[in-house]
Scaffold this motif. Structure first.
Motif, mmCIF file in Angstrom:
data_model
loop_
_atom_site.group_PDB
_atom_site.id
_atom_site.type_symbol
_atom_site.label_atom_id
_atom_site.label_comp_id
_atom_site.label_asym_id
_atom_site.label_seq_id
_atom_site.Cartn_x
_atom_site.Cartn_y
_atom_site.Cartn_z
ATOM 1 N N TYR A 27 -20.645 -56.125 -57.931
ATOM 2 C CA TYR A 27 -21.555 -55.553 -59.126
ATOM 3 C C TYR A 27 -22.996 -56.017 -58.810
ATOM 4 O O TYR A 27 -23.598 -54.881 -59.180
ATOM 5 N N LEU A 28 -23.058 -56.804 -58.252
ATOM 6 C CA LEU A 28 -24.895 -57.354 -57.862
ATOM 7 C C LEU A 28 -25.145 -56.180 -56.808
ATOM 8 O O LEU A 28 -26.292 -55.815 -56.856
ATOM 9 N N GLN A 29 -24.612 -55.670 -55.789
ATOM 10 C CA GLN A 29 -24.740 -54.856 -54.864
ATOM 11 C C GLN A 29 -25.027 -53.423 -55.727
ATOM 12 O O GLN A 29 -26.022 -52.744 -55.283
ATOM 13 N N MET A 30 -24.257 -53.189 -56.574
ATOM 14 C CA MET A 30 -24.571 -51.785 -57.354
ATOM 15 C C MET A 30 -25.997 -51.929 -58.248
ATOM 16 O O MET A 30 -26.544 -51.080 -58.200
ATOM 17 N N LEU A 123 -17.880 -57.717 -68.448
ATOM 18 C CA LEU A 123 -17.817 -56.407 -68.453
ATOM 19 C C LEU A 123 -17.170 -55.755 -69.776
ATOM 20 O O LEU A 123 -17.594 -54.677 -70.551
ATOM 21 N N LEU A 124 -16.362 -56.573 -70.379
ATOM 22 C CA LEU A 124 -15.630 -56.204 -71.680
ATOM 23 C C LEU A 124 -16.999 -56.343 -72.933
ATOM 24 O O LEU A 124 -16.822 -55.362 -73.809
ATOM 25 N N LEU A 125 -17.518 -57.072 -72.640
ATOM 26 C CA LEU A 125 -18.828 -57.282 -73.743
ATOM 27 C C LEU A 125 -19.605 -56.323 -73.780
ATOM 28 O O LEU A 125 -20.361 -56.029 -74.821
ATOM 29 N N HIS A 126 -19.655 -55.394 -72.698
ATOM 30 C CA HIS A 126 -20.475 -53.846 -72.823
ATOM 31 C C HIS A 126 -19.774 -53.031 -73.950
ATOM 32 O O HIS A 126 -20.531 -52.088 -74.600
ATOM 33 N N PHE A 127 -18.765 -53.271 -74.122
ATOM 34 C CA PHE A 127 -17.802 -52.209 -75.408
ATOM 35 C C PHE A 127 -17.458 -52.971 -76.488
ATOM 36 O O PHE A 127 -17.477 -52.416 -77.567
ATOM 37 N N GLU A 128 -17.473 -54.169 -76.669
ATOM 38 C CA GLU A 128 -17.177 -54.862 -77.972
ATOM 39 C C GLU A 128 -17.649 -56.192 -77.977
ATOM 40 O O GLU A 128 -17.734 -56.987 -77.171
ATOM 41 N N ARG A 129 -17.806 -56.533 -79.297
ATOM 42 C CA ARG A 129 -18.412 -58.006 -79.547
ATOM 43 C C ARG A 129 -17.036 -58.910 -79.804
ATOM 44 O O ARG A 129 -16.360 -58.536 -81.074
ATOM 45 N N TYR A 158 -15.648 -50.194 -57.641
ATOM 46 C CA TYR A 158 -16.782 -50.888 -58.093
ATOM 47 C C TYR A 158 -18.108 -50.030 -57.442
ATOM 48 O O TYR A 158 -19.114 -49.995 -58.038
ATOM 49 N N THR A 159 -17.890 -49.526 -56.307
ATOM 50 C CA THR A 159 -19.003 -49.095 -55.437
ATOM 51 C C THR A 159 -18.919 -47.399 -55.454
ATOM 52 O O THR A 159 -19.551 -46.710 -54.461
ATOM 53 N N LYS A 160 -18.223 -46.900 -56.251
ATOM 54 C CA LYS A 160 -18.006 -45.422 -56.219
ATOM 55 C C LYS A 160 -19.308 -44.781 -56.367
ATOM 56 O O LYS A 160 -19.928 -45.222 -57.143
ATOM 57 N N GLN A 161 -19.596 -43.724 -55.171
ATOM 58 C CA GLN A 161 -21.001 -43.085 -55.306
ATOM 59 C C GLN A 161 -21.163 -42.245 -56.644
ATOM 60 O O GLN A 161 -20.010 -41.551 -57.135
ATOM 61 N N ASN A 162 -22.342 -42.561 -57.223
ATOM 62 C CA ASN A 162 -22.670 -41.674 -58.318
ATOM 63 C C ASN A 162 -21.771 -42.200 -59.718
ATOM 64 O O ASN A 162 -22.070 -41.673 -60.572
ATOM 65 N N LEU A 167 -23.535 -48.225 -62.928
ATOM 66 C CA LEU A 167 -23.806 -47.007 -63.476
ATOM 67 C C LEU A 167 -22.938 -46.650 -64.722
ATOM 68 O O LEU A 167 -23.741 -46.248 -65.812
ATOM 69 N N GLN A 168 -21.886 -46.709 -64.619
ATOM 70 C CA GLN A 168 -20.890 -46.577 -65.937
ATOM 71 C C GLN A 168 -21.341 -47.582 -67.113
ATOM 72 O O GLN A 168 -21.164 -47.185 -68.059
#
Length: 211
Positions: A27-30, A123-129, A158-162, A167-168
């Motif tokens: 995650y941090l690398q991305m 990651l879940l908190l990006h979508f719901e409280r 996790y590291t898929k290009q583009n 990014l997601q």
């Protein structure tokens, strides 16, 4: 010209991040790959054997050489190990609480970040409280897959290009930070509380400007 370049390099902040799992590193690398404008060098570190005491030692050693050191903890691992601790023996949760207090009192450039149960909850908190407590990372991962249906806990995903994990989720970062803040900070007296202290990472040294 060379003197200006040397000055710029010298002014660059250095962050070290100690984690006990691969997902945090990916995650941090991305984040680094996609946010090249930030004037911060972030170096994820994974202790070879990942024992709590070794993580603590690494954190304290790195604090001497880096501007900031973040220690990111998946609390589900400590909770699971604590359940298996014999009666009368200091538990991993108790040991961690002692380390955390020691860091707060002796190392002002070290920030401890707890995810309970794990990074997938962040990651879940990006979508719901949600304040739902997941007793295991598997539970948080199952809920996350309702939003990221193809989610896999692999380096390839996790590291898929583009279309990497950062990014997601980038457009929802502000939402995740706000949702996490609503949950408050980690309290060792209430270990069965859903928590993500990841906003601390983004707020230090104006990283919060990313969103």
């Amino acid at each position: 010209m060379r003197q200006k370049r040397a000055t710029a390099i010298k002014a660059r902040k250095t962050f070290a991040v100690v984690v006990d799992g691969d997902t945090e590193v990916w995650y941090l690398q991305m984040l680094k790959r996609n946010e090249r404008s930030i004037n911060v060098n972030i170096e994820p570190k994974i202790p070879q054997r990942k024992r709590l005491s070794e993580q603590f030692e690494m954190v304290t050693e790195l604090s001497r050489d880096y501007d900031k050191v973040f220690w990111i903890i998946d609390f589900d691992t400590l909770a699971s190990e604590t359940k298996n601790t014999q009666k009368g023996v200091k538990t991993p949760v108790q040991t961690f609480s002692e380390y955390r207090r020691k860091i707060k009192s002796e190392h002002d450039n070290v920030i401890v970040i707890v995810n309970n149960p794990c990074l997938e909850f962040w990651l879940l908190l990006h979508f719901e409280r949600t304040s739902k407590y997941f007793s295991s990372c598997e539970g948080a991962e199952k809920q996350l897959k309702k939003h990221l249906k193809d989610y896999k806990k692999t380096q390839k995903y996790y590291t898929k290009q583009n279309n990497d994990i950062y990014l997601q989720l980038k457009s929802k970062l502000a939402t995740a930070i706000n949702n996490a803040k609503q949950l408050g900070c980690f309290n060792p007296d209430t270990p069965q509380s859903a928590i993500s202290e990841m906003p601390l990472f983004f707020e230090v040294n104006k990283l919060g400007q990313l969103f």
